[in-house]
Motif scaffolding. Structure first.
Motif, PDB file in Angstrom:
ATOM      1  N   ASP A 101       6.701  15.005   1.407  1.00 27.07           N
ATOM      2  CA  ASP A 101       7.506  13.800   1.594  1.00 27.07           C
ATOM      3  C   ASP A 101       7.627  13.396   3.060  1.00 27.07           C
ATOM      4  O   ASP A 101       7.715  12.213   3.382  1.00 27.07           O
ATOM      5  CB  ASP A 101       8.883  14.015   0.953  1.00 27.07           C
ATOM      6  CG  ASP A 101       8.755  14.294  -0.533  1.00 27.07           C
ATOM      7  OD1 ASP A 101       8.143  13.449  -1.216  1.00 27.07           O
ATOM      8  OD2 ASP A 101       9.208  15.338  -1.013  1.00 27.07           O
ATOM      9  N   ARG A 102       7.618  14.413   3.935  1.00 31.53           N
ATOM     10  CA  ARG A 102       7.724  14.113   5.364  1.00 31.53           C
ATOM     11  C   ARG A 102       6.546  13.213   5.799  1.00 31.53           C
ATOM     12  O   ARG A 102       6.720  12.160   6.388  1.00 31.53           O
ATOM     13  CB  ARG A 102       7.705  15.429   6.146  1.00 31.53           C
ATOM     14  CG  ARG A 102       8.102  15.256   7.588  1.00 31.53           C
ATOM     15  CD  ARG A 102       8.102  16.597   8.336  1.00 31.53           C
ATOM     16  NE  ARG A 102       7.837  16.309   9.732  1.00 31.53           N
ATOM     17  CZ  ARG A 102       6.613  16.144  10.223  1.00 31.53           C
ATOM     18  NH1 ARG A 102       5.582  16.286   9.442  1.00 31.53           N
ATOM     19  NH2 ARG A 102       6.436  15.837  11.503  1.00 31.53           N
ATOM     20  N   ARG A 103       5.341  13.658   5.432  1.00 29.39           N
ATOM     21  CA  ARG A 103       4.129  12.924   5.779  1.00 29.39           C
ATOM     22  C   ARG A 103       4.145  11.530   5.154  1.00 29.39           C
ATOM     23  O   ARG A 103       3.796  10.522   5.779  1.00 29.39           O
ATOM     24  CB  ARG A 103       2.928  13.730   5.256  1.00 29.39           C
ATOM     25  CG  ARG A 103       1.551  13.233   5.638  1.00 29.39           C
ATOM     26  CD  ARG A 103       1.247  13.389   7.099  1.00 29.39           C
ATOM     27  NE  ARG A 103       1.282  12.084   7.761  1.00 29.39           N
ATOM     28  CZ  ARG A 103       1.451  11.923   9.056  1.00 29.39           C
ATOM     29  NH1 ARG A 103       1.603  12.945   9.857  1.00 29.39           N
ATOM     30  NH2 ARG A 103       1.477  10.709   9.572  1.00 29.39           N
ATOM     31  N   GLY A 134       0.826  -1.207   0.000  1.00 33.90           N
ATOM     32  CA  GLY A 134       0.000   0.000   0.000  1.00 33.90           C
ATOM     33  C   GLY A 134       0.861   1.258   0.000  1.00 33.90           C
ATOM     34  O   GLY A 134       0.674   2.170  -0.816  1.00 33.90           O
ATOM     35  N   THR A 135       1.834   1.302   0.896  1.00 31.76           N
ATOM     36  CA  THR A 135       2.696   2.485   0.953  1.00 31.76           C
ATOM     37  C   THR A 135       3.697   2.490  -0.200  1.00 31.76           C
ATOM     38  O   THR A 135       4.078   3.552  -0.680  1.00 31.76           O
ATOM     39  CB  THR A 135       3.405   2.579   2.321  1.00 31.76           C
ATOM     40  OG1 THR A 135       3.755   1.275   2.750  1.00 31.76           O
ATOM     41  CG2 THR A 135       2.474   3.201   3.344  1.00 31.76           C
ATOM     42  N   PHE A 136       4.097   1.302  -0.651  1.00 31.09           N
ATOM     43  CA  PHE A 136       4.977   1.245  -1.827  1.00 31.09           C
ATOM     44  C   PHE A 136       4.350   1.998  -2.997  1.00 31.09           C
ATOM     45  O   PHE A 136       5.005   2.774  -3.686  1.00 31.09           O
ATOM     46  CB  PHE A 136       5.257  -0.204  -2.233  1.00 31.09           C
ATOM     47  CG  PHE A 136       5.825  -0.316  -3.618  1.00 31.09           C
ATOM     48  CD1 PHE A 136       7.174  -0.094  -3.849  1.00 31.09           C
ATOM     49  CD2 PHE A 136       5.013  -0.607  -4.708  1.00 31.09           C
ATOM     50  CE1 PHE A 136       7.698  -0.146  -5.127  1.00 31.09           C
ATOM     51  CE2 PHE A 136       5.531  -0.671  -5.990  1.00 31.09           C
ATOM     52  CZ  PHE A 136       6.882  -0.440  -6.193  1.00 31.09           C
ATOM     53  N   ARG A 137       3.059   1.760  -3.218  1.00 33.45           N
ATOM     54  CA  ARG A 137       2.374   2.404  -4.340  1.00 33.45           C
ATOM     55  C   ARG A 137       2.400   3.914  -4.224  1.00 33.45           C
ATOM     56  O   ARG A 137       2.563   4.630  -5.209  1.00 33.45           O
ATOM     57  CB  ARG A 137       0.911   1.956  -4.398  1.00 33.45           C
ATOM     58  CG  ARG A 137       0.729   0.700  -5.198  1.00 33.45           C
ATOM     59  CD  ARG A 137      -0.719   0.364  -5.341  1.00 33.45           C
ATOM     60  NE  ARG A 137      -1.410   1.226  -6.299  1.00 33.45           N
ATOM     61  CZ  ARG A 137      -2.648   1.035  -6.701  1.00 33.45           C
ATOM     62  NH1 ARG A 137      -3.329   0.012  -6.222  1.00 33.45           N
ATOM     63  NH2 ARG A 137      -3.215   1.840  -7.563  1.00 33.45           N
ATOM     64  N   ARG A 138       2.205   4.412  -2.985  1.00 34.18           N
ATOM     65  CA  ARG A 138       2.205   5.857  -2.798  1.00 34.18           C
ATOM     66  C   ARG A 138       3.594   6.439  -3.055  1.00 34.18           C
ATOM     67  O   ARG A 138       3.733   7.510  -3.646  1.00 34.18           O
ATOM     68  CB  ARG A 138       1.732   6.200  -1.385  1.00 34.18           C
ATOM     69  CG  ARG A 138       0.235   5.880  -1.199  1.00 34.18           C
ATOM     70  CD  ARG A 138      -0.235   6.245   0.184  1.00 34.18           C
ATOM     71  NE  ARG A 138       0.056   7.628   0.495  1.00 34.18           N
ATOM     72  CZ  ARG A 138       0.114   8.108   1.729  1.00 34.18           C
ATOM     73  NH1 ARG A 138      -0.114   7.308   2.752  1.00 34.18           N
ATOM     74  NH2 ARG A 138       0.400   9.379   1.940  1.00 34.18           N
ATOM     75  N   LEU A 139       4.636   5.718  -2.617  1.00 36.83           N
ATOM     76  CA  LEU A 139       6.000   6.187  -2.853  1.00 36.83           C
ATOM     77  C   LEU A 139       6.307   6.189  -4.348  1.00 36.83           C
ATOM     78  O   LEU A 139       6.898   7.138  -4.875  1.00 36.83           O
ATOM     79  CB  LEU A 139       7.001   5.280  -2.122  1.00 36.83           C
ATOM     80  CG  LEU A 139       6.982   5.378  -0.597  1.00 36.83           C
ATOM     81  CD1 LEU A 139       7.710   4.197   0.016  1.00 36.83           C
ATOM     82  CD2 LEU A 139       7.617   6.684  -0.140  1.00 36.83           C
ATOM     83  N   ALA A 140       5.898   5.129  -5.046  1.00 38.71           N
ATOM     84  CA  ALA A 140       6.132   5.046  -6.487  1.00 38.71           C
ATOM     85  C   ALA A 140       5.393   6.186  -7.190  1.00 38.71           C
ATOM     86  O   ALA A 140       5.923   6.813  -8.112  1.00 38.71           O
ATOM     87  CB  ALA A 140       5.684   3.689  -7.015  1.00 38.71           C
TER      88      ALA A 140
END
Lengths: 217, 217
Positions: A122-124, A54-60
């Motif tokens: 990016d912090r969040r 889930g978070t991988f997708r947001r980072l990508a």
């Protein structure tokens, strides 16, 4: 062409590192779930694996928005992170749980330290990568049950945890060496954070986490 | 004690089957992602794997609410579903994509047929398990690119797809045989649906899906 993101290279490096870390954590946790002694436990480790995506997708997505193909940002970290996982393949369920517990803990501490030097959004984003506490609670319950059934397991798992930390530090050194300096600068946050000091703090909190579940450093 | 859920045993069987199907699909897709030729494709298959866990959790929650431990409801299906996956391990990336495409398609068709015989909230829950269409589109794009690069791949992948369907039908037969009759009754929906007819419909739609991506049945 002027670049509106003064910190952009460092942020891209960091997001690439975190993103690949999650993709690989997903892969390994999914495989480790097969070591579970029953379907209930297998499901929990599978859920922990899926949460990484889930978070991988947001980072990508964020990398793409910054104009960098995610696979390009992740590329420098493929070898050291893969090497870490290859050298720390769990042989049984308790080793798998220990690896998830130790890895999540250190990675969360690292991200919390790093997040301070980032601008929004990016912090969040980096803070959102932190693991849900219920997974650490699940691991703690597994350790309690295992040590109650066999107190000698504490020694074996403590040794295993030390090996995990040793391998992680060794690969972190390789990441820093391969890095173009930007990531290290970000970690140092313009002198606010000393890398030695950072490692010291991460180790201290790791020791507390071990003690909390009946293991020793 | 009167049971407010007249259909409860059948629903429990069905939810147990679907839940374990998802847990195992997660496991296998996660492993198959390693076959990806690059990080972008690897990430897509990893996401497809992770998506299975979200709905798995909801199904497990529903089973628990019905008073049945999810692992108990899943137990009868461990062997046949495991046997299906063991006998259909992809040897390369295109086989992995084919397996995901064929498996998702048939499983979605089956669930759509079944959902009609369920009461709420189970009907909605089962329909929510259906896969996002972007995954089928991703697979279609992979087939297009592969067949353009090497038209002979169509034959090999068509044969592989036939084997997947054959193995799936064989294990579906085992599931029906192991079943206490409740699941079969649910599929039949009190005579509204004939199992033979159902298989016929599933096969017809599968054939259409194959043709749509340049493969043949």
């Amino acid at each position: 062409m002027s670049d509106p993101h003064a910190h952009r290279p460092a942020v891209v490096d960091l997001l690439g590192l975190v993103a690949f870390g999650q993709l690989l954590a997903f892969d390994r946790l999914a495989a480790d779930a097969r070591l579970a002694p029953d379907l209930r436990r297998r499901a929990v480790l599978s859920e922990m694996a899926a949460a990484e995506i889930g978070t991988f997708r947001r980072l990508a997505g964020r990398l793409a928005a910054l104009g960098v193909p995610p696979e390009e940002a992740m590329a420098p970290y493929v070898e050291p992170l893969q090497a870490y996982h290859d050298s720390t393949e769990p042989k049984d369920w308790l080793e798998a749980v220990t690896k998830a517990y130790v890895g999540d803990g250190i990675s969360d501490d690292f991200l919390r330290e790093i997040a301070g030097g980032l601008d929004e959004p990016d912090r969040r984003l980096v803070l959102d990568v932190l693991h849900e506490s219920r997974y650490a609670e699940f691991a703690a319950a597994e350790f309690r049950a295992a040590l109650q059934a066999d107190p000698r397991a504490a020694n074996r798992l403590s040794m295993w945890a030390r090996r995990l930390v040793g391998e992680a530090l060794s690969q972190a050194g390789r990441v820093a060496a391969a890095d173009r300096g930007a990531l290290t600068a970000l970690v140092a946050q313009g002198g606010r954070v000393d890398a030695q000091e950072l490692f010291g703090r991460l180790t201290a909190v790791h020791t507390e986490r071990m003690t909390a579940v009946g293991l020793n450093n």
